[in-house]
Design a protein around this motif. Structure first.
Motif, PDB file in Angstrom:
ATOM      1  N   ILE A  43     -35.116  38.274   1.298  1.00  0.00           N
ATOM      2  CA  ILE A  43     -35.987  37.129   2.000  1.00  0.00           C
ATOM      3  C   ILE A  43     -34.986  35.943   1.913  1.00  0.00           C
ATOM      4  CG2 ILE A  43     -38.308  35.888   1.967  1.00  0.00           C
ATOM      5  CD1 ILE A  43     -39.551  38.576   0.978  1.00  0.00           C
ATOM      6  N   LEU A  44     -34.837  35.535   0.625  1.00  0.00           N
ATOM      7  CA  LEU A  44     -34.073  34.310   0.717  1.00  0.00           C
ATOM      8  C   LEU A  44     -32.669  34.222   1.386  1.00  0.00           C
ATOM      9  CD1 LEU A  44     -34.618  33.529  -3.080  1.00  0.00           C
ATOM     10  CD2 LEU A  44     -35.720  32.284  -1.262  1.00  0.00           C
ATOM     11  N   SER A  45     -32.111  35.205   1.561  1.00  0.00           N
ATOM     12  CA  SER A  45     -31.024  35.386   2.290  1.00  0.00           C
ATOM     13  C   SER A  45     -31.040  35.190   3.741  1.00  0.00           C
ATOM     14  CB  SER A  45     -29.913  36.212   1.907  1.00  0.00           C
ATOM     15  OG  SER A  45     -30.336  37.254   1.272  1.00  0.00           O
ATOM     16  N   GLU A  46     -32.283  35.564   4.204  1.00  0.00           N
ATOM     17  CA  GLU A  46     -32.646  35.736   5.796  1.00  0.00           C
ATOM     18  C   GLU A  46     -33.136  34.288   6.047  1.00  0.00           C
ATOM     19  OE1 GLU A  46     -35.747  38.673   6.158  1.00  0.00           O
ATOM     20  OE2 GLU A  46     -34.059  40.249   5.887  1.00  0.00           O
ATOM     21  N   ARG A  47     -33.692  33.582   5.181  1.00  0.00           N
ATOM     22  CA  ARG A  47     -34.308  32.234   5.594  1.00  0.00           C
ATOM     23  C   ARG A  47     -33.747  31.084   4.868  1.00  0.00           C
ATOM     24  NH1 ARG A  47     -38.050  36.074   5.781  1.00  0.00           N
ATOM     25  NH2 ARG A  47     -40.108  35.755   6.157  1.00  0.00           N
ATOM     26  N   ALA A  48     -33.670  29.926   5.437  1.00  0.00           N
ATOM     27  CA  ALA A  48     -33.133  28.683   5.097  1.00  0.00           C
ATOM     28  C   ALA A  48     -34.029  28.329   3.771  1.00  0.00           C
ATOM     29  CB  ALA A  48     -32.979  27.566   6.135  1.00  0.00           C
ATOM     30  N   CYS A  49     -35.387  28.239   4.016  1.00  0.00           N
ATOM     31  CA  CYS A  49     -36.090  27.718   3.022  1.00  0.00           C
ATOM     32  C   CYS A  49     -37.450  28.764   3.349  1.00  0.00           C
ATOM     33  CB  CYS A  49     -36.723  26.361   3.016  1.00  0.00           C
ATOM     34  SG  CYS A  49     -35.307  25.371   2.659  1.00  0.00           S
ATOM     35  N   ILE A  50     -38.220  28.910   1.922  1.00  0.00           N
ATOM     36  CA  ILE A  50     -39.285  29.594   2.114  1.00  0.00           C
ATOM     37  C   ILE A  50     -40.146  29.252   0.726  1.00  0.00           C
ATOM     38  CG2 ILE A  50     -38.328  31.715   1.254  1.00  0.00           C
ATOM     39  CD1 ILE A  50     -40.551  33.447   2.960  1.00  0.00           C
ATOM     40  N   GLU A  81     -45.714  38.082   1.478  1.00  0.00           N
ATOM     41  CA  GLU A  81     -44.868  39.252   2.328  1.00  0.00           C
ATOM     42  C   GLU A  81     -44.537  40.471   1.419  1.00  0.00           C
ATOM     43  OE1 GLU A  81     -40.489  38.761   4.140  1.00  0.00           O
ATOM     44  OE2 GLU A  81     -41.711  37.141   4.667  1.00  0.00           O
ATOM     45  N   ARG A 101     -34.742  27.851  -1.881  1.00  0.00           N
ATOM     46  CA  ARG A 101     -33.634  27.904  -0.761  1.00  0.00           C
ATOM     47  C   ARG A 101     -32.528  28.577  -1.670  1.00  0.00           C
ATOM     48  NH1 ARG A 101     -29.021  24.367   1.079  1.00  0.00           N
ATOM     49  NH2 ARG A 101     -29.483  22.914  -0.839  1.00  0.00           N
TER      50      ARG A 101
END
Ligand code: BTN
Length: 323
Positions: A8-15, A23, A54
């Motif tokens: 998840i972290l590698s798909e999004r800039a920040c979450i 999720e 991030r």
């Protein structure tokens, strides 16, 4: 779960922690706990109250989360036990093997305080740059054939080093891996068996990957090198381990199905020993001669200086051209 969080972290800039939790169906505090563990494993993960988490940098350590990313093996490296420092990965492997750990379980460490080598010697295992791994195998073969297993592993390792570096590793009988005539890797196999069946074999592999020469004692440095020292660049230890697990599974399964003869041919293409003048020291005994072949068991055949053809089952071999 940590693998999923990383994905998840590698798909999004920040979450935010809350969004990750939603999720994955876990609480925000559970997410936080996993993030803390990932940071402990060397992942750089920033967090801010406004933007959330991030992923800044993936770890340099040989953690399971990285090795198992895109690893396509069925059993080698499917279960990885990771430690930053151990006495010896063989000791941990032994405990897990006794407790019925599945075949292919790998114990991976960043450093060892009491690394073991063949014939009761020690394996210098500094942190930063080396690979120290023990793999639990449970081959359904006769105990007398167990001597072939380190040769099988040596073939897989030499092929993997060749694949990712384009260097030309060679195998010195029985299973030292050399580059430019210096040792980069050693293999130790310890066995638990009954007279007619093997319970398990612990195959321990030490590889000087990015090990700095200054980390090795001067007497070791004369005979040893590291992969990075030979190819002039740092090598990804994760990538090497992934290749090695994959290659090992292929070669080992082939060996179990078809026997030793195919591996013997590949081993002979990779060795520097067959065809060379050698000296073998086994305890008080010293034998000089020319290495002719390995037999169908994996033992070394030598034509001695007195003209006898003999079979060597153990000992330390040195190539006389290098003396
Ligand atoms: C040799 O060349 O004599 C064999 C060396 C094997 C070293 C490896 S490092 C990982 C595993 N754990 C140990 O304590 N030894 C093996």
């Amino acid at each position: 779960m940590r693998e999923k969080i990383l994905a998840i972290l590698s798909e999004r800039a920040c979450i935010s922690g809350e969004a990750i939790g939603q999720e994955l169906g876990i609480s925000r505090s559970a997410v936080w706990k996993h993030i803390k563990e990932l940071r402990g494993k060397g992942y750089q993960i920033d967090s801010s109250p406004r933007l959330g988490y991030r992923l800044v940098k993936v770890t340099d350590l040989i953690v399971p989360e990285e090795i198992q990313r895109n690893l396509s093996t069925k059993f080698i490296g499917r279960n990885i036990i990771y430690r930053k420092e151990v006495s010896s990965t063989q000791d941990i492997a032994s405990k897990h093997a006794i407790n019925n750990a599945q075949e292919g379980t790998a114990i991976v460490a960043e450093s060892q305080s009491a690394g073991k080598a063949r014939r009761g010697r020690s394996w210098v295992s500094p942190s930063e740059g080396g690979i120290y791994v023990s793999i639990i195998l449970r081959p359904d073969i006769r105990p007398v054939s167990a001597v072939q297993i380190p040769l099988v592993v040596g073939v897989a390792l030499a092929k993997s080093i060749q694949k990712i570096t384009s260097l030309k590793p060679e195998i010195k009988w029985p299973n030292d891996i050399l580059i430019n005539n210096k040792k980069v890797s050693g293999i130790l196999a310890e066995i638990s068996c009954e007279v007619d069946r093997i319970n398990y074999i612990l195959v321990g592999i030490g590889i000087n990957v990015n090990t700095r020469m200054t980390e090795l004692p001067s007497d070791v440095r004369v005979l040893a090198t590291s992969i990075s020292n030979e190819c002039g660049r740092e090598i990804s230890r994760v990538e090497l381990l992934r290749h090695f697990f994959t290659e090992l599974e292929t070669v080992y399964v082939n060996y179990l199905i078809n026997g030793f003869s195919d591996i013997r041919q590949v081993w002979k293409r990779l060795t520097n020993t067959v065809g060379s003048k050698v000296k073998v020291i086994d305890g008080a005994q010293e034998i000089r001669g020319k290495a002719l072949d390995i037999d169908e068991n994996g033992f070394l055949i030598i034509l001695t200086e007195s003209g006898d053809t003999i079979r060597i089952t153990g000992g330390d071999v040195s190539l006389r051209a290098l003396e």
